[in-house]
Design an enzyme around this catalytic site. Structure first.
Site, PDB file in Angstrom:
ATOM      1  CG  ASP A  70       5.221  65.146  46.689  1.00 21.66           C
ATOM      2  OD1 ASP A  70       5.319  65.374  45.465  1.00 21.66           O
ATOM      3  OD2 ASP A  70       4.318  64.434  47.161  1.00 21.66           O
ATOM      4  CD  GLU A 110       2.872  61.609  42.072  1.00 23.54           C
ATOM      5  OE1 GLU A 110       2.412  60.842  41.217  1.00 23.54           O
ATOM      6  OE2 GLU A 110       3.532  61.195  43.050  1.00 23.54           O
TER       7      GLU A 110
END
Ligand SMILES: [Zn+2]
Length: 389
Positions: A78, A140
């Site tokens: 991400d 994350e």
């Protein structure tokens, strides 16, 4: 089914990964599908660990024999949003300009993800006797949420690797320690009256002010403490408490019914997050009891939003030793941002943060990674793979 190896360079893989706009709030499944296809083209079977919604997944794979003693190269898929940022280049494409690769995630951290994936054919060609494991998480950037279930699944299905390299941008220095953090949503509930009748009401804003005062006092107290030897290597060398958001009230002449705050702790690896949480809980319990005594509708509720464990410097850790041996860097490097390294370490892995690029360029408009860093990172990971032969 036999497929032809995709034979892509690390740069080409980075171009592909950056083109998937995997902002944390959106699905990353298109990227995961592609990674699965890429690995499959080399005959490598991947395992997915989906999130509860089924819109996101982590993916990991073992390259080489399924034995202990391998190395994990770990990254997240991400990226942070580009909303409101002024970009010169298309954020979801890689643009090369003046010795830099621009694009969202080039630095944090699709550049490293690409390097890790490019190591798959290298590991196969080298005939590694211990495995190269690739682990790519999600979420994350919104509090390191995706890695714990992924690592748990790896522990359940694969022999534990001897070292985990978390490739967050560190300028390829071995980072052996980072902060723990935890965030809390605190909601103060007051009782609305016309402000001319102040003594009959409870202002949630005024009561939230007591929390802010506690934060200031707590920070003063922590700053006056002598740091332990591990925390002394951090900057700042002590825990900080911070309220980044506050909102409450509806009108200047009504005692506020609600006031919400976001409070966070950042804790160097030598300190204990638990003592700060305990102090916060004690203060909030006391405030809550006091407010309830004033008015049964008033009180305080709070919730721990997320928390990331510290990466604690290991005593002769395998991951640190590997990177130090290959880079010759024996300096002490610790950082104040959190990563998934602490989560690997918490689950029994020796872990180190080491990746190309500078954290200063992460999350910025026109995010970039230095071309030289990217290719040095690739060369370093090739040598990591070669230690597995
Ligand atoms: Zn990152």
């Amino acid at each position: 089914m036999t497929r032809k190896p995709m034979n892509l360079t690390a740069y080409e893989i980075m171009e592909t990964l950056v083109a998937f706009p995997t902002v944390s709030r959106d699905s990353n499944l298109a990227l995961v599908d592609w990674v699965e296809e890429y690995l499959g083209s080399y005959g490598v079977t991947a395992r997915r660990v989906p999130d509860a919604t089924g819109r996101k997944a982590a993916i990991y794979a073992n390259v080489g024999p399924e034995v202990a003693g391998g190395v994990v190269l770990s990254g997240h898929t991400d990226v942070v949003p580009v909303d409101g940022q002024d970009w010169t280049f298309d954020p979801f494409a890689v643009t090369e300009r003046d010795g830099k690769y621009y694009g969202r995630g080039t630095c944090d951290m699709k550049g490293f993800d690409a390097i890790a994936l490019a190591m798959v054919p290298h590991a196969l060609a080298c005939g590694v006797s211990r495995p190269l494991q690739i682990a790519l998480s999600y979420d994350e950037e919104v509090g390191c949420i995706g890695a714990p279930p992924m690592i748990d699944d790896m522990v359940a299905h694969l022999p534990r690797a001897a070292a985990a390299i978390i490739g967050e941008p560190s300028m390829l220095r071995p980072v052996t320690g980072h902060n723990a953090s935890a965030m809390f949503q605190i909601d103060v509930h007051g009782f609305e009256v016309h402000s001319s009748k102040l003594p009959q009401g409870v202002s949630a804003i005024h009561e939230a002010g007591r929390i802010l005062q506690w934060v200031n006092d707590w920070n003063d107290r922590l700053m006056a403490e002598t740091p332990d030897p591990v925390s002394a290597t951090f900057d700042p060398p002590h825990t900080t408490t911070h309220v980044g958001m506050i909102a409450g009230g509806t009108a200047h002449n009504i005692t506020a019914r609600d006031c919400g705050l976001r409070l966070g702790f950042r804790v160097p690896a030598g300190d204990d997050l638990g003592r700060h949480e305990a102090a916060l809980n004690a203060m909030l319990e006391e405030l809550d009891a006091g407010l309830r005594a004033k008015n049964p509708k008033a009180g305080v509720t709070w919730e721990r939003m997320n928390g990331v464990p510290a990466l604690r410097p290991e005593d002769g850790g395998a991951a640190e030793a590997l990177i130090r041996r290959l880079t010759g860097d024996n300096g002490t490097h610790v950082v104040t941002y959190g990563t998934e390294a602490g989560q690997f370490q918490e689950r029994g892995y020796s872990a180190v943060v080491c990746g190309p690029g500078d954290i200063a360029q992460a999350h910025q408009p026109d995010e970039w990674i230095d071309k030289d860093q990217f290719h040095k990172g690739e060369a370093l990971m090739r040598r990591v793979v070669e230690t597995l032969v």
